[in-house]
Design a protein around this motif. Structure first.
Motif, short mmCIF file in Angstrom:
data_model
loop_
_atom_site.label_atom_id
_atom_site.label_comp_id
_atom_site.label_asym_id
_atom_site.label_seq_id
_atom_site.Cartn_x
_atom_site.Cartn_y
_atom_site.Cartn_z
N GLU A 154 0.74 -1.53 -0.16
CA GLU A 154 -0.08 0.19 -0.05
C GLU A 154 1.02 1.16 0.25
OE1 GLU A 154 -2.93 -0.23 3.20
OE2 GLU A 154 -4.32 -2.01 2.49
N PRO A 155 2.24 1.36 -1.35
CA PRO A 155 2.30 2.19 -1.15
C PRO A 155 1.84 3.60 -1.93
CG PRO A 155 2.92 0.84 -3.00
CD PRO A 155 1.89 0.57 -2.01
N SER A 156 2.18 4.65 -0.96
CA SER A 156 1.70 5.63 -1.66
C SER A 156 2.02 6.74 -2.70
CB SER A 156 2.22 7.10 -0.54
OG SER A 156 1.96 6.94 0.43
N VAL A 157 4.11 5.77 -3.11
CA VAL A 157 4.65 6.11 -4.03
C VAL A 157 4.99 4.69 -5.13
CG1 VAL A 157 6.63 7.49 -5.34
CG2 VAL A 157 5.05 8.51 -3.54
N LEU A 158 4.87 4.30 -6.49
CA LEU A 158 5.74 3.13 -6.70
C LEU A 158 5.93 3.81 -7.89
CD1 LEU A 158 4.57 0.31 -7.33
CD2 LEU A 158 3.03 0.42 -8.67
N LEU A 159 7.73 2.65 -8.05
CA LEU A 159 8.72 3.50 -9.25
C LEU A 159 8.45 1.97 -9.99
CD1 LEU A 159 11.22 4.71 -6.36
CD2 LEU A 159 9.17 5.25 -7.31
N PHE A 160 8.76 2.41 -11.16
CA PHE A 160 9.07 0.72 -12.06
C PHE A 160 10.59 1.60 -12.22
CE2 PHE A 160 4.14 1.67 -11.84
CZ PHE A 160 3.71 0.76 -11.67
N ASP A 161 11.86 0.86 -12.14
CA ASP A 161 12.58 0.11 -13.34
C ASP A 161 13.20 -0.59 -13.90
OD1 ASP A 161 15.11 0.64 -13.80
OD2 ASP A 161 16.42 -0.45 -12.20
N GLU A 162 12.49 -0.01 -15.23
CA GLU A 162 12.68 -0.50 -16.62
C GLU A 162 11.89 -1.64 -16.53
OE1 GLU A 162 14.42 0.11 -19.68
OE2 GLU A 162 16.23 1.86 -19.36
N PRO A 163 10.20 -2.07 -16.24
CA PRO A 163 10.06 -2.78 -15.99
C PRO A 163 9.60 -4.55 -16.83
CG PRO A 163 8.17 -1.38 -15.81
CD PRO A 163 9.76 -0.83 -16.09
N LEU A 164 9.62 -4.03 -17.82
CA LEU A 164 8.85 -4.18 -19.63
C LEU A 164 10.54 -5.00 -19.92
CD1 LEU A 164 6.37 -2.14 -20.65
CD2 LEU A 164 6.65 -4.39 -18.52
N SER A 165 11.79 -4.69 -19.58
CA SER A 165 13.16 -5.19 -20.43
C SER A 165 13.24 -6.42 -20.77
CB SER A 165 14.34 -4.23 -19.99
OG SER A 165 14.62 -4.66 -18.99
N ASN A 166 12.83 -7.46 -19.79
CA ASN A 166 12.33 -8.63 -19.63
C ASN A 166 11.74 -10.03 -20.67
OD1 ASN A 166 15.00 -8.39 -18.61
ND2 ASN A 166 13.81 -8.88 -16.60
N LEU A 167 11.06 -8.56 -21.45
CA LEU A 167 9.43 -9.57 -22.02
C LEU A 167 9.78 -9.32 -23.40
CD1 LEU A 167 6.45 -8.42 -19.84
CD2 LEU A 167 8.13 -9.84 -19.85
N ASP A 168 8.85 -10.03 -24.83
CA ASP A 168 8.96 -9.96 -25.98
C ASP A 168 8.13 -8.75 -26.08
OD1 ASP A 168 6.07 -10.93 -25.73
OD2 ASP A 168 6.72 -12.89 -25.92
N ALA A 169 7.89 -8.21 -27.40
CA ALA A 169 7.62 -7.26 -27.86
C ALA A 169 6.18 -7.47 -27.56
CB ALA A 169 7.48 -7.34 -29.42
N ARG A 170 5.26 -8.07 -28.33
CA ARG A 170 4.22 -8.65 -27.65
C ARG A 170 3.44 -8.03 -26.95
NH1 ARG A 170 0.50 -11.82 -26.05
NH2 ARG A 170 2.27 -13.56 -25.70
N LEU A 171 4.49 -8.70 -24.95
CA LEU A 171 3.50 -8.98 -24.43
C LEU A 171 3.92 -8.09 -23.33
CD1 LEU A 171 5.38 -12.79 -22.47
CD2 LEU A 171 2.83 -10.96 -22.24
#
Length: 351
Positions: A154-171
């Motif tokens: 239940e954070p006040s702030v959510l941080l994303f560090d390159e979250p999609l880099s390990n997925l293929d293009a469609r995903l």
């Protein structure tokens, strides 16, 4: 979910030894918005994200989250959750235990922690997979588990560090849409780091483009794409033809083509950035066109990619007229659309 918080950087500098990797930056992230830090490797975006999380401390300046100065606070005192590039799921724990792990560390009883973990899994569409092991999940499912693990706190702030880099293009496309929809539904403040321009354009309320430790430009996706303020931003935010301009009594022009609809610098422009889709290809000799020769035409099904030779330099164009048989050597006319054309005052110097 706790109330979303404003994030504010005030003249923040980060040094490693004698090297400044973040150079006196100031910006504000409004509560409930998603802001993307975008830039090439080494521009300072990940260091900036880590300073929000408390994993790095500024050398100078202040960081505020909500009404609290968190500059010197440790990560656990900031009510911030971070989703890393590596999902880092514990392979010896089932999915529900991975999600509930942080709550257990905070002293919550196992039953209560698992109940909240199940709620978080349901938010990301995986409530039925809590009994599985991480190795039994696809890459996209593992990413959702990592997201649920961040949300359960239940954070006040959510941080994303390159979250999609390990997925293929469609995903990647599917997951960026899900992350954006979830962030909007929960109304949580989010900061998202990527080097992918399309990803940034798709998920962001605001984009902060960084270069060599400074903020090159900040604005909405539309503002940064349609009105870049420098050669760097124009080139980094997608394809752009950078061409020299001239000025006469009527205003700026490009090889005789008036630039009345161009945005950006009006008094001291030296270049114009023209998006490929803003180049309109017409028949040779039509009024208000620039003569061009097709150097290369590539058919891509939904569009043509066309390289043009003109008196003001080479141009790269995109045409949706898929029925037109463009061929190398064809002579055509070039006009400019009333969008995607920006005047730029000068080439920024590296700092």
């Amino acid at each position: 979910m706790k109330k979303a918080a404003v994030i504010e950087f005030k003249n923040v500098i980060k040094r490693y030894g004698d090297t400044e990797v973040v150079k006196n930056i100031s910006f504000k992230v409004e509560a409930g918005s998603l802001v993307t830090l975008l830039g090439p490797s080494g521009c300072g975006k990940t260091t900036t994200l880590r300073m929000i999380a408390g994993l790095e401390q500024p050398s100078e300046g202040q960081i505020w989250i909500g009404d609290q100065d968190v500059t010197l606070l440790p990560p656990l005192a900031r009510n911030v959750s971070m989703m890393f590039q590596s999902y880092a799921l514990f392979p010896h724990m089932k999915v529900i235990d991975n999600v509930a792990y942080g709550l257990l560390n905070q002293g919550l009883k196992k039953k209560a922690a698992q109940e909240r973990g199940l709620e978080a899994l349901e938010q990301v569409g995986l409530g039925h997979l809590g009994h599985r092991w991480p190795s039994e999940l696809s890459g996209g499912q593992q990413q959702r588990v990592a997201l649920a693990r961040a949300l359960v706190m239940e954070p006040s702030v959510l941080l994303f560090d390159e979250p999609l880099s390990n997925l293929d293009a469609r995903l990647r496309r599917q997951m960026r849409e899900e992350i954006r929809a979830l962030q909007q539904r929960l109304g949580i403040t989010a900061v998202y780091v990527t080097h992918d321009q399309n990803e940034a354009l798709a998920v962001s309320d605001q984009i902060i483009v960084m270069n060599v430790g400074v903020i090159a430009q900040q604005g909405t996706p539309q503002e940064l794409y349609q009105q870049p303020n420098s050669e760097f931003v124009a080139g980094f935010m997608g394809e752009a033809n950078l061409l020299p301009v001239e000025k006469n009594a009527q205003g700026y022009h490009l090889g005789g083509l008036p630039l009345a609809h161009a945005t950006g610098a009006k008094n001291d422009a030296t270049q114009v950035a023209v998006r490929p889709e803003a180049i309109v290809i017409k028949a040779i000799g039509e009024p208000n066109t620039l003569k061009a020769t097709v150097k290369k035409a590539t058919y891509l099904g939904m569009m043509w990619e066309i390289e043009l030779d003109t008196s003001v330099g080479n141009m790269f164009a995109i045409s949706a007229d898929v029925l037109m048989p463009y061929r190398s050597g064809d002579e055509v006319g070039v006009a400019l659309a009333p969008y995607g054309v920006s005047l730029i005052s000068e080439i920024p110097k590296s700092q």
